[in-house]
Design an enzyme around this catalytic site. Structure first.
Site, PDB file in Angstrom:
ATOM      1  N   LYS A 185     -21.626 -21.226 -46.149  1.00  0.00           N
ATOM      2  CA  LYS A 185     -20.403 -21.406 -46.929  1.00  0.00           C
ATOM      3  C   LYS A 185     -20.046 -22.889 -46.870  1.00  0.00           C
ATOM      4  O   LYS A 185     -19.513 -23.382 -45.878  1.00  0.00           O
ATOM      5  CB  LYS A 185     -19.276 -20.563 -46.312  1.00  0.00           C
ATOM      6  N   GLU A 260     -18.996 -27.889 -33.803  1.00  0.00           N
ATOM      7  CA  GLU A 260     -19.068 -29.348 -33.864  1.00  0.00           C
ATOM      8  C   GLU A 260     -17.770 -29.803 -34.497  1.00  0.00           C
ATOM      9  O   GLU A 260     -17.598 -29.681 -35.705  1.00  0.00           O
ATOM     10  CB  GLU A 260     -20.304 -29.747 -34.676  1.00  0.00           C
ATOM     11  N   CYS A 294     -17.299 -37.433 -38.289  1.00  0.00           N
ATOM     12  CA  CYS A 294     -16.800 -36.924 -37.001  1.00  0.00           C
ATOM     13  C   CYS A 294     -17.104 -37.900 -35.879  1.00  0.00           C
ATOM     14  O   CYS A 294     -16.339 -38.040 -34.948  1.00  0.00           O
ATOM     15  CB  CYS A 294     -17.377 -35.542 -36.724  1.00  0.00           C
ATOM     16  N   GLU A 393      -7.199 -37.760 -34.605  1.00  0.00           N
ATOM     17  CA  GLU A 393      -8.291 -38.117 -35.495  1.00  0.00           C
ATOM     18  C   GLU A 393      -7.709 -38.362 -36.891  1.00  0.00           C
ATOM     19  O   GLU A 393      -7.042 -37.493 -37.440  1.00  0.00           O
ATOM     20  CB  GLU A 393      -9.310 -36.977 -35.553  1.00  0.00           C
TER      21      GLU A 393
HETATM   22  P1  NAP Z   1     -11.751 -27.658 -42.190  1.00  0.00           P
HETATM   23  O1  NAP Z   1     -10.566 -26.799 -42.486  1.00  0.00           O
HETATM   24  O2  NAP Z   1     -12.213 -27.689 -40.788  1.00  0.00           O
HETATM   25  O3  NAP Z   1     -12.956 -27.216 -43.143  1.00  0.00           O
HETATM   26  C1  NAP Z   1     -14.320 -27.169 -42.775  1.00  0.00           C
HETATM   27  C2  NAP Z   1     -14.978 -25.927 -43.341  1.00  0.00           C
HETATM   28  O4  NAP Z   1     -14.350 -24.749 -42.861  1.00  0.00           O
HETATM   29  C3  NAP Z   1     -14.897 -25.821 -44.861  1.00  0.00           C
HETATM   30  O5  NAP Z   1     -16.068 -25.198 -45.355  1.00  0.00           O
HETATM   31  C4  NAP Z   1     -13.689 -24.940 -45.045  1.00  0.00           C
HETATM   32  O6  NAP Z   1     -13.676 -24.347 -46.309  1.00  0.00           O
HETATM   33  C5  NAP Z   1     -13.915 -23.939 -43.949  1.00  0.00           C
HETATM   34  N1  NAP Z   1     -12.721 -23.191 -43.544  1.00  0.00           N
HETATM   35  C6  NAP Z   1     -11.411 -23.550 -43.657  1.00  0.00           C
HETATM   36  N2  NAP Z   1     -10.602 -22.594 -43.137  1.00  0.00           N
HETATM   37  C7  NAP Z   1     -11.413 -21.601 -42.698  1.00  0.00           C
HETATM   38  C8  NAP Z   1     -11.189 -20.333 -42.052  1.00  0.00           C
HETATM   39  N3  NAP Z   1      -9.971 -19.905 -41.750  1.00  0.00           N
HETATM   40  N4  NAP Z   1     -12.260 -19.577 -41.734  1.00  0.00           N
HETATM   41  C9  NAP Z   1     -13.518 -20.007 -41.999  1.00  0.00           C
HETATM   42  N5  NAP Z   1     -13.790 -21.178 -42.617  1.00  0.00           N
HETATM   43  C10 NAP Z   1     -12.751 -21.970 -42.951  1.00  0.00           C
HETATM   44  O7  NAP Z   1     -11.498 -29.145 -42.629  1.00  0.00           O
HETATM   45  P2  NAP Z   1     -10.562 -29.723 -43.823  1.00  0.00           P
HETATM   46  O8  NAP Z   1      -9.262 -28.971 -43.917  1.00  0.00           O
HETATM   47  O9  NAP Z   1     -11.367 -29.827 -45.035  1.00  0.00           O
HETATM   48  O10 NAP Z   1     -10.266 -31.167 -43.220  1.00  0.00           O
HETATM   49  C11 NAP Z   1      -9.235 -31.317 -42.263  1.00  0.00           C
HETATM   50  C12 NAP Z   1      -9.625 -32.215 -41.134  1.00  0.00           C
HETATM   51  O11 NAP Z   1     -10.793 -31.741 -40.479  1.00  0.00           O
HETATM   52  C13 NAP Z   1     -10.004 -33.619 -41.526  1.00  0.00           C
HETATM   53  O12 NAP Z   1      -8.910 -34.409 -41.762  1.00  0.00           O
HETATM   54  C14 NAP Z   1     -10.826 -34.049 -40.339  1.00  0.00           C
HETATM   55  O13 NAP Z   1      -9.981 -34.514 -39.322  1.00  0.00           O
HETATM   56  C15 NAP Z   1     -11.506 -32.787 -39.893  1.00  0.00           C
HETATM   57  N6  NAP Z   1     -12.932 -32.694 -40.340  1.00  0.00           N
HETATM   58  C16 NAP Z   1     -13.887 -32.896 -39.418  1.00  0.00           C
HETATM   59  C17 NAP Z   1     -15.217 -32.832 -39.791  1.00  0.00           C
HETATM   60  C18 NAP Z   1     -16.312 -33.062 -38.801  1.00  0.00           C
HETATM   61  O14 NAP Z   1     -17.433 -33.394 -39.199  1.00  0.00           O
HETATM   62  N7  NAP Z   1     -16.087 -32.869 -37.517  1.00  0.00           N
HETATM   63  C19 NAP Z   1     -15.557 -32.568 -41.108  1.00  0.00           C
HETATM   64  C20 NAP Z   1     -14.552 -32.339 -42.049  1.00  0.00           C
HETATM   65  C21 NAP Z   1     -13.237 -32.399 -41.636  1.00  0.00           C
HETATM   66  P3  NAP Z   1     -12.830 -25.009 -47.532  1.00  0.00           P
HETATM   67  O15 NAP Z   1     -12.890 -26.479 -47.385  1.00  0.00           O
HETATM   68  O16 NAP Z   1     -13.567 -24.504 -48.704  1.00  0.00           O
HETATM   69  O17 NAP Z   1     -11.445 -24.477 -47.430  1.00  0.00           O
END
Ligand code: NAP
Ligand code: MG
Length: 491
Positions: A185, A260, A294, A393
């Site tokens: 996903k 991760e 990250c 972060e």
């Molecule tokens: P996120 O919520 O962690 O999203 C990452 C993945 O998880 C996406 O595929 C997202 O889908 C999915 N997801 C979201 N809610 C979920 C749930 N309840 N159950 C299962 N899967 C779920 O990240 P974001 O909201 O896009 O970004 C927020 C923050 O996360 C950023 O500002 C950053 O600090 C951090 N981030 C970290 C990394 C890393 O590499 N460690 C990468 C991205 C973001 P959808 O996006 O389709 O909703």
């Protein structure tokens, strides 16, 4: 590749999921607009999957695992398929780079670098597939004991939007090499290359159901996938908060997870460091991918005697940075979406209001579309280690500088956040390099260098809130399998 492709690729295309070897719309018929972060405009669409689509995909992957040709395929043949997929990715590299760049806003050269790394993951795991084996164990008289590494079964991969192709590759490479089947996903903001790579996997000859892709919102498709009772293992890259929710969902079925999560990674520069070598790396480690990495080096710790000089140098370099549309290939592109743009702007504004001093600010290309999700790179100096901007972060082009006095304070400052993903150490003193590398709590430590992303061969993962489990390198193959012990009594 011409700039033209990265501006027009996938224009108007209604993308489909890949389920059981077939293109699949969402059962509800729902669709999500795909937006270019460079101009805020819709250019394509993806299916908005829900629990019913997830269930279909999981059942298909389960069948492929239990009954399909995959379950009997020798490891070297799985390896060959992965290698073939890597070759197809290379062959379609221009299109994939353009897609990734348009979908996420990253500069086109970063899209191209991501293609190279992605290809390397499939090549690496293709080669590794038949080289991992168990042990024979000295046991009691009259017995032979041995171990096998067995796949978990159906692996769920939940992928973020920052490096979609690369992160998919490290998950899929390791999971498929070990004989698992996969339901992926991707993030709704960056699903296009995942769909294309699943299509290429079919072209490479992967049997149906081995590499399924469901697209949709995290709260719908992502939540349904992580809680599905027929999933055997979950691997997630993304925010710490979502990681917690996914672990709770997986716990209902007592499934294993690899997490991760984020980072607030330090680069520690001692007074004797080779600054000529360090300076460009200090900047690149936070500016690459607009800081949406990250493992971004978001905290620079400077030993007091060099603080002023290095701060001045970094300020000059930050002031010259320009954010541009993805195809203009600037120092950085826009943020991936409006939410991320807002998060970066709000954290910067709050730090300024709290009195943290801004040493320099980069700019946004005046010709960049107003509706794009741009932010100005920002350099903060003399930051209090307890300040919010020092602890949280940002996931954007924001660098914080700290001064330290001696080795003990360097260790304390480096370890003063909830995170522990990566660290950089800059000194010519060999003994100090070793002491620091051991005392810093981080899954990866670079000495006189820094690797934000990349490093296919190098095990990667977090301490503390940065997560658990290891990806990349050979170690990922252990996370993606379980040991079975077999004991023969022939006495
Ligand atoms: P996120 O919520 O962690 O999203 C990452 C993945 O998880 C996406 O595929 C997202 O889908 C999915 N997801 C979201 N809610 C979920 C749930 N309840 N159950 C299962 N899967 C779920 O990240 P974001 O909201 O896009 O970004 C927020 C923050 O996360 C950023 O500002 C950053 O600090 C951090 N981030 C970290 C990394 C890393 O590499 N460690 C990468 C991205 C973001 P959808 O996006 O389709 O909703
Ligand atoms: Mg997008």
């Amino acid at each position: 590749m011409g700039q033209h492709l990265s501006r027009t690729v996938a224009e108007g295309r209604a993308f489909m999921q890949v389920i059981n070897g077939q293109p699949a719309d969402a059962m509800s018929g729902g669709r999500i607009d795909v937006v270019s972060p460079s101009d805020g405009k819709v250019f394509a669409s993806i299916p908005a999957a829900g629990a019913a689509d997830v269930d279909r995909a999981v059942k298909s992957s389960k069948k492929a695992f239990e009954e399909g040709p995959w379950s009997r395929m020798p490891a070297f043949e799985r390896g060959r398929l992965l290698t073939k997929l890597g070759q197809l990715i290379e062959k379609n590299g221009d299109e994939l780079a353009a897609l990734e760049s348009r979908d996420t806003g990253k500069p086109i050269r970063q899209g191209k670098a991501d293609v190279v790394a992605t290809m390397r993951y499939y090549e690496f795991y293709g080669g590794a597939a038949d080289k991992i084996h168990g042990d024979t164990i000295p046991f009691l008289d009259g017995y032979t004991a041995l171990t096998l590494r067995e796949p978990h079964g159906v692996v769920a991969g939940i992928i973020p939007w920052n490096y979609p192709m690369q992160i998919l590759a490290r998950v899929a490479g390791a999971a498929l090499a070990m004989g698992n089947t996969l339901v992926v996903k991707p993030a709704e903001d960056a699903s296009l290359t995942t769909i294309r790579i699943a299509e290429l996997a079919l072209e490479a000859g992967f049997p149906e159901g081995v590499f399924n892709v469901v697209t949709g919102y995290g709260r719908d498709a992502g939540a349904a996938l992580s809680a599905h009772p027929e999933i055997d293992y979950v691997t997630f890259t993304g925010s710490t908060m979502t990681g917690t929710a996914i672990q709770q969902a997986a716990a209902i079925n007592n499934r294993g997870v690899t997490m991760e999560l984020g980072g607030k990674s330090p680069q520690i520069v001692f007074a004797d460091a080779d600054l000529e070598k360090a300076l460009p790396v200090l900047v690149n480690a936070i500016i690459q991918n607009g800081g949406q990495t990250c493992s971004a080096g978001s905290r620079v710790l400077l030993e007091k005697p060099i603080y002023e000089t290095v701060a001045k140098e970094l300020a000059a370099r930050f002031g010259a940075l320009v954010a541009k549309p993805h195809d203009a290939d600037g120092d950085l592109g826009p943020m991936v979406n409006k939410k991320q743009q807002g998060q970066v702007r709000n954290l910067v504004a709050a730090a300024e209001e709290a009195g943290v001093s801004v040493l320099a600010r980069g700019s946004i290309d005046p010709t960049a579309p107003e509706a794009g999700f741009y932010v100005e790179p920002t350099l903060f100096g003399s930051v209090d280690p307890l300040a919010n901007i020092a602890q949280q972060e940002v996931f954007g082009p924001v660098l914080t500088l700290f001064a330290f006095d001696g080795e003990a304070e360097a260790v304390r400052l480096a370890n003063s956040t909830d995170y522990g993903l990566v660290a950089g150490i800059w000194t010519k003193d060999g003994a100090l390099q070793h002491r620091m590398a051991k005392r810093v709590r981080a899954g990866q430590v670079f000495v006189n260098g820094y690797g934000a992303g990349g490093g296919i061969e190098l095990p990667f993962g977090g301490f503390k809130k940065s997560g658990h489990g290891r990806e990349k390198g050979f170690e990922a193959l252990f996370d993606m399998s379980a040991t079975k012990t077999i004991v023969f009594n022939h006495g």
